[in-house]
Scaffold this active site. Structure first.
Site, PDB file in Angstrom:
ATOM      1  N   ASP A   5     -20.143  -9.471  32.016  1.00 30.54           N
ATOM      2  CA  ASP A   5     -18.820  -9.345  31.396  1.00 30.54           C
ATOM      3  C   ASP A   5     -18.002  -8.195  31.962  1.00 30.54           C
ATOM      4  O   ASP A   5     -16.798  -8.096  31.705  1.00 30.54           O
ATOM      5  CB  ASP A   5     -18.971  -9.131  29.884  1.00 30.54           C
ATOM      6  CG  ASP A   5     -19.464 -10.371  29.167  1.00 30.54           C
ATOM      7  OD1 ASP A   5     -19.281 -11.467  29.716  1.00 30.54           O
ATOM      8  OD2 ASP A   5     -20.029 -10.245  28.068  1.00 30.54           O
ATOM      9  N   VAL A  36     -23.821   6.733  29.420  1.00 29.23           N
ATOM     10  CA  VAL A  36     -23.130   7.003  30.680  1.00 29.23           C
ATOM     11  C   VAL A  36     -21.668   7.337  30.380  1.00 29.23           C
ATOM     12  O   VAL A  36     -21.007   6.650  29.596  1.00 29.23           O
ATOM     13  CB  VAL A  36     -23.227   5.791  31.618  1.00 29.23           C
ATOM     14  CG1 VAL A  36     -22.367   6.002  32.867  1.00 29.23           C
ATOM     15  CG2 VAL A  36     -24.679   5.538  32.011  1.00 29.23           C
ATOM     16  N   GLU A  80     -19.395 -20.770  14.965  1.00 27.01           N
ATOM     17  CA  GLU A  80     -20.763 -20.620  14.462  1.00 27.01           C
ATOM     18  C   GLU A  80     -20.806 -19.721  13.229  1.00 27.01           C
ATOM     19  O   GLU A  80     -21.539 -19.999  12.268  1.00 27.01           O
ATOM     20  CB  GLU A  80     -21.658 -20.092  15.584  1.00 27.01           C
ATOM     21  CG  GLU A  80     -21.873 -21.129  16.679  1.00 27.01           C
ATOM     22  CD  GLU A  80     -22.610 -20.602  17.901  1.00 27.01           C
ATOM     23  OE1 GLU A  80     -23.137 -21.430  18.675  1.00 27.01           O
ATOM     24  OE2 GLU A  80     -22.672 -19.374  18.085  1.00 27.01           O
ATOM     25  N   GLY A 122     -28.716  -5.378  29.226  1.00 27.99           N
ATOM     26  CA  GLY A 122     -28.415  -6.713  28.727  1.00 27.99           C
ATOM     27  C   GLY A 122     -28.958  -7.774  29.674  1.00 27.99           C
ATOM     28  O   GLY A 122     -29.858  -7.520  30.486  1.00 27.99           O
ATOM     29  N   PHE A 123     -28.387  -8.966  29.602  1.00 30.40           N
ATOM     30  CA  PHE A 123     -28.890 -10.076  30.424  1.00 30.40           C
ATOM     31  C   PHE A 123     -28.795  -9.769  31.917  1.00 30.40           C
ATOM     32  O   PHE A 123     -29.736 -10.012  32.676  1.00 30.40           O
ATOM     33  CB  PHE A 123     -28.110 -11.352  30.100  1.00 30.40           C
ATOM     34  CG  PHE A 123     -28.424 -11.928  28.758  1.00 30.40           C
ATOM     35  CD1 PHE A 123     -29.629 -12.567  28.525  1.00 30.40           C
ATOM     36  CD2 PHE A 123     -27.515 -11.829  27.722  1.00 30.40           C
ATOM     37  CE1 PHE A 123     -29.924 -13.103  27.276  1.00 30.40           C
ATOM     38  CE2 PHE A 123     -27.794 -12.364  26.472  1.00 30.40           C
ATOM     39  CZ  PHE A 123     -29.008 -13.005  26.239  1.00 30.40           C
TER      40      PHE A 123
END
Length: 436
Positions: free
Chosen positions: A301, A80, A172, A14-15
């Site tokens: 996160d 994992v 959104e 991810g980021f």
């Protein structure tokens, strides 16, 4: 015999994971990136796939493609299952463990139902491409089933869409579903009309977008209501089932419920056997390392990071990217014999949320924007952070087309491996035959 290079394993593409890998691109180390999917996902636009504004390929890229020029980096697709800290090994579900000298964990978050995991079956969340395409399918099938339904009560339930949680994702989604429904129903169906659509946004707090300034929350609420969204504030959800949702003292009959109310960290804290916060995030040291394990870093996160003012670092993409880059630099500094460990300092760029195709709210801290101009700033910012030029062009063209026409080119219902005989059964709806 050559001395083995320092091996840095990154779990998660991810980021945070990608940012860490990119910092290590020219380092004299061996890098291994592990992810259970083969792609990096631009999650801020995931709701637009769910509401048929964008195609999956416009917001996702193969991790191998992103890191293809990094000769010191290898990518494997694997799941994992745990971490053996004593032997410095990452445990893989269907293969041999991978050794690490340094480890960066960036495994993100998953849906959290506050102890009511049985709700997930009826109220899917939005974290992956699979989630987004499943929700898109459910939304579009509801329109198709409603077109064939002759019972007014059942048709109303089919054309009622509930979103639980009024953070950025919920707001959104609500605006996008309202616009999708009204644009799709207008002139394209014969027995249902735009005024039949009902979108209900349910929030336990007393305002939407709780992390934004009150005046921006008020504007967002007004914009949602302008789009026809019904906003239920101060309402706690009590039950979700196949026929609807119960909140406060109310019961809403609906076949489509979307969860946007909360997330929990990946099981990294359990893998490591270390202390976690209430959401399962690892409580890390100021430099993002794990207490008692200076060779392991947790970012994004998955980590509970507290700023000097006592507030947590938000679980947003810029925070994950900054943390991933910091962890990679910390490893390189240690290898170079650097001194004291540098604490992570988060630079908050601002909060952004869009409400439909002509309104947005932006909070930079020192400046707030709202309305049409904020929507353009929001769009430019998101296009800028996409990975490559092709995607920037395609997304910009898709948004321009939707802005001018209201029509969504990604409004397709797919059937997985092969079409089923009766796809409308997926929404558990019996469709009566019309009288002859």
């Amino acid at each position: 015999m050559a001395t083995p290079k320092h091996r840095i394993v990154i779990i998660g593409g991810g980021f945070g994971g990608i940012a860490a890998a990119q910092v290590l691109a020219r380092a004299d180390v061996e890098v291994l990136v592990i992810d259970r999917r083969n792609h990096h996902l631009f999650q801020p636009l995931l709701y637009q796939v769910a509401t048929a504004s964008l195609s999956p390929s416009e917001i996702a890229w193969p991790i191998r493609h992103i890191l293809r020029k990094q000769r010191n980096t290898r990518v494997i697709m694997a799941t994992v299952t745990g971490i053996d800290t004593a032997n410095r090994q990452v445990l893989i579900e269907d293969g041999a463990p991978e050794h690490y000298d340094s480890l960066i964990i960036a495994t993100g978050a998953q849906h959290a139902y506050f102890g009511n995991d049985q709700w997930e079956e009826f109220a899917p969340g939005l974290k992956t491409l699979e989630d987004a395409t499943a929700i898109r399918r459910k939304l579009l099938l509801a329109f198709e089933a409603a077109e064939r339904e002759f019972d007014p009560r059942k048709r109303r339930a089919l054309l009622t869409f509930a979103i639980i949680g009024a953070g950025p994702t919920g707001v959104e989604m609500a605006g996008a579903i309202s616009e999708l429904g009204r644009a799709s129903l207008a002139g394209q169906f014969r027995t249902i009309a735009p005024e039949d659509l009902r979108v209900v946004l349910i929030e336990g707090a007393d305002r939407v977008l709780l992390n934004f300034k009150p005046e921006l929350s008020a504007y967002a609420l007004k914009s949602l209501e302008h789009l026809g969204v019904e906003v239920e504030l101060g309402q706690m959800v009590k039950a979700v089932d196949e026929d609807g949702v119960t909140f406060g003292e109310k019961r809403l009959a609906t076949k489509t419920v979307i969860w946007a109310a909360g997330v929990a960290a990946s099981p990294a804290a359990k893998w490591l056997g270390v202390e976690a916060d209430r959401s399962g995030r690892v409580k890390v040291e100021p430099d993002l390392s794990v207490p008692g394990h200076p060779e392991i870093f947790v970012v994004g996160d998955t980590a509970s990071i507290i700023k000097p003012d006592g507030k947590p670092v938000p679980g947003v993409a810029p925070a994950a990217k900054q943390a991933g880059a910091h962890a990679a630099r910390a490893v390189l500094k240690r290898l170079a014999g650097g001194g004291a460990r540098q604490p992570f300092a988060y630079n908050h760029a601002g909060d952004l949320a869009t409400i439909g195709k002509q309104a947005a709210v932006i909070d930079f801290g020192w400046l707030t924007l709202k309305g049409w101009f904020a929507w353009w700033v929001w769009g430019i910012a998101h296009i800028y952070f996409l990975v490559d030029a092709k995607n920037r062009i395609f997304v910009a063209m898709s948004w321009l087309w939707i802005y001018l026409t209201g029509q969504r080119s990604a409004r397709l219902i797919t059937h997985g491996l092969a079409p089923t005989a009766e796809p409308l059964k997926e929404i558990e709806q019996e469709v009566p035959k019309p009288a002859r």
